[in-house]
Design a protein around this motif. Structure first.
Motif, PDB file in Angstrom:
ATOM      1  N   ALA A  35     -10.022  57.117   8.505  1.00 26.51           N
ATOM      2  CA  ALA A  35     -11.085  57.924   9.097  1.00 26.51           C
ATOM      3  C   ALA A  35     -11.071  59.339   8.518  1.00 26.51           C
ATOM      4  O   ALA A  35     -12.137  59.894   8.193  1.00 26.51           O
ATOM      5  N   ARG A  36      -9.900  59.916   8.375  1.00 33.89           N
ATOM      6  CA  ARG A  36      -9.825  61.265   7.800  1.00 33.89           C
ATOM      7  C   ARG A  36     -10.334  61.279   6.362  1.00 33.89           C
ATOM      8  O   ARG A  36     -11.040  62.204   5.956  1.00 33.89           O
ATOM      9  N   TYR A  37      -9.991  60.234   5.608  1.00 32.02           N
ATOM     10  CA  TYR A  37     -10.496  60.153   4.233  1.00 32.02           C
ATOM     11  C   TYR A  37     -12.021  60.088   4.228  1.00 32.02           C
ATOM     12  O   TYR A  37     -12.676  60.786   3.441  1.00 32.02           O
ATOM     13  N   HIS A 104     -14.504  60.226  16.795  1.00 27.88           N
ATOM     14  CA  HIS A 104     -15.736  60.956  17.118  1.00 27.88           C
ATOM     15  C   HIS A 104     -15.600  62.441  16.794  1.00 27.88           C
ATOM     16  O   HIS A 104     -16.567  63.072  16.337  1.00 27.88           O
ATOM     17  N   ASP A 105     -14.428  63.007  17.015  1.00 31.19           N
ATOM     18  CA  ASP A 105     -14.199  64.419  16.704  1.00 31.19           C
ATOM     19  C   ASP A 105     -14.316  64.702  15.207  1.00 31.19           C
ATOM     20  O   ASP A 105     -14.542  65.843  14.805  1.00 31.19           O
ATOM     21  N   TRP A 176     -14.410  53.080  26.550  1.00 29.19           N
ATOM     22  CA  TRP A 176     -13.561  53.532  25.438  1.00 29.19           C
ATOM     23  C   TRP A 176     -14.327  54.401  24.440  1.00 29.19           C
ATOM     24  O   TRP A 176     -13.716  55.152  23.683  1.00 29.19           O
ATOM     25  N   GLY A 177     -15.640  54.273  24.391  1.00 24.07           N
ATOM     26  CA  GLY A 177     -16.436  55.005  23.406  1.00 24.07           C
ATOM     27  C   GLY A 177     -16.716  54.211  22.149  1.00 24.07           C
ATOM     28  O   GLY A 177     -16.925  54.780  21.074  1.00 24.07           O
ATOM     29  N   ILE A 178     -16.767  52.890  22.272  1.00 26.88           N
ATOM     30  CA  ILE A 178     -17.023  52.022  21.125  1.00 26.88           C
ATOM     31  C   ILE A 178     -18.507  52.099  20.733  1.00 26.88           C
ATOM     32  O   ILE A 178     -19.396  52.057  21.573  1.00 26.88           O
ATOM     33  N   ASP A 179     -18.754  52.188  19.414  1.00 26.34           N
ATOM     34  CA  ASP A 179     -20.115  52.309  18.887  1.00 26.34           C
ATOM     35  C   ASP A 179     -20.623  51.050  18.197  1.00 26.34           C
ATOM     36  O   ASP A 179     -21.822  50.966  17.890  1.00 26.34           O
ATOM     37  N   TYR A 180     -19.732  50.096  17.948  1.00 27.22           N
ATOM     38  CA  TYR A 180     -20.072  48.949  17.078  1.00 27.22           C
ATOM     39  C   TYR A 180     -19.122  47.826  17.453  1.00 27.22           C
ATOM     40  O   TYR A 180     -17.904  48.040  17.569  1.00 27.22           O
TER      41      TYR A 180
END
Length: 454
Positions: A35-37, A104-105, A176-180
């Motif tokens: 994710a950071r990449y 998300h952040d 949980w904040g799942i988008d997919y």
């Protein structure tokens, strides 16, 4: 509600999925590292999803293989939970919430893989279903099973508690904040709409559960091949569906994708996208032993240096892959361990003109195929015309770009740019394109206002 907010997948989703590089063995550190990449290197180009693939609920999962009838982490309501040995932030019932928050952040979105059905473990233990007096045993369809994974029984849509079960898991994912969510063992709808516990009935329950969960969630169906004659049902019930079984870095699979794209051309639209599957490029199969391929340095990280292999596709074949997926407008899911991307792999993912074709192209279709010379076209509202010429044969060959096939005046000539090389051209009618085997050229043609209104 505005048009933008009314679609969860207005354009084909673009992201990364852990399967090709980590199989069932992905961990929290791997998810967040990739994710950071993405946030640092790819987000500005439209890449936004980080997807945790299969077996996140299995302690000790360690490869692309599945452990039959193994113990799974599960809550008291028959819902699978992240294995805390691999996802330590999930302790104390937090699930994927902390990971989703971190992703998300970064300005990205987070998704997970699930198998259709209810855990066999829940059925055998006869655990409750949240929001219902029924139990897991009451809703299970024991004859509806996956042939390659032993984790689940199908859910019988005719039973009390069936919809409540799906409601309960998607409510949890929303919390949980799942988008997919990628749902597996479900896109091959071979059993007909009347068959309980599989295919149409479970997709319909899942769609309803998403609609009631309180969060926008993209629904992706796997594996394929889904059937073209079922397109109306798929368009009504899913955002993505696989046109193929798992796609790997093998030429015969890429060759066959041209026929699949031809069969599905013209069907993809806002919120609903036929899916060519993964982009098996870069460093793959990191959880496996080394392949013996010494043509690339696999990784600078000692933990990954001697694991897996770089894609078996040549650089030209990777350009074919990216060009076909983008002109067809398939969802794009990177299969690589992105932190090990070399310069070429990164260039595939950051080609602005290629991604503009993917983002804004419309009316994509194959306009000719002869002797394994294939030509596709698409166009944009602002007057750009994209033409891709592929040689998928085994010998050098040529094809002509005919303006009548593109809707252009044969008397005119147009400025064009080679999408991959950046070279500028003036294209005239019946331009001959000569290509070596397994290669592609793609032109962005400034066709102008007249064409953009056609």
């Amino acid at each position: 509600m505005s048009e933008e907010k009314s679609y969860v997948a207005k354009r084909p989703p673009m992201g990364w999925n852990s399967w090709d590089c980590y199989g069932a063995a992905v961990t929290e550190d791997i998810l967040l590292g990739n994710a950071r990449y993405m946030a640092e290197n790819l987000k500005e180009f439209g890449w936004e999803y980080i997807i945790c693939d299969i077996q996140w609920y299995e302690p000790g999962a360690d490869s692309h293989a599945y452990h039959k009838f193994t113990d799974l982490e599960m809550d008291e309501y028959s819902r699978l939970m992240p294995a805390t040995d691999r996802f330590p932030s999930a302790r104390d019932g937090k699930g994927f919430g902390p990971i989703a928050e971190q992703i998300h952040d970064m300005g990205l979105k987070f998704g997970i893989h699930i198998m259709r059905g209810v855990p066999r473990q829940a059925v055998h233990r006869n655990t409750p279903i949240l929001g219902s007096k029924a139990t897991a045993r009451d809703i299970a369809h024991p004859a509806s099973i996956c042939m390659w994974n032993t984790d689940m029984y199908g859910v019988d849509a005719n039973c009390e508690g069936a919809q409540e079960y799906y409601n309960s898991i998607f409510k949890l994912y929303a919390e949980w904040g799942i988008d997919y969510v990628k749902v597996d063992d479900i896109a091959r709808i071979d059993c007909g709409p009347e068959a309980p516990g599989a295919g149409f009935s479970e997709i319909a329950m899942i769609k309803k559960a998403i609609a009631n969960c309180g969060r926008d969630i993209v629904l992706s169906l796997s594996p394929g091949p889904a059937r073209v004659e079922q397109k109306d049902f798929l368009l009504d019930n899913a955002n993505m569906w696989r046109m193929t079984d798992d796609f790997w870095d093998k030429w015969d699979l890429l060759y066959g994708m041209f026929e699949r794209c031809k069969a599905w051309e013209g069907i993809g639209c806002k919120d609903h996208w036929p899916d060519c599957d993964m982009l098996p490029i870069g460093h793959l199969c990191v959880c496996e032993d080394a392949s013996g391929d010494e043509t690339h340095k696999l990784s600078d990280d000692p933990a990954r240096a001697n694991k897996g292999h770089y894609t078996h596709f040549t650089e030209d074949e990777q350009k074919i892959l990216m060009t076909l997926w983008c002109i067809f407008r398939s969802p794009l899911m990177i299969g690589a361990e992105m932190r090990d991307n070399d310069e070429f792999t990164l260039s595939l993912l950051t080609n602005k003109k290629l991604l503009n074709m993917h983002k804004h192209g419309k009316k994509a279709r194959e306009i000719s195929r002869k002797d394994d010379m294939v030509i596709w076209k698409s166009q944009t509202k602002d007057g750009k015309l994209y033409v891709a010429v592929f040689n998928i044969g085994e010998k050098e060959n040529s094809a002509k770009i005919k303006f009548k096939d593109l809707g252009l005046d044969t008397k005119d000539e147009f400025p064009a740019i080679d999408v991959w090389e950046g070279s500028r051209y003036t294209i005239k009618d019946k331009k001959e394109v000569k290509l070596k085997p397994h290669s592609v050229v793609c032109f962005e043609i400034e066709a102008g206002e007249t064409f953009s209104k056609s």
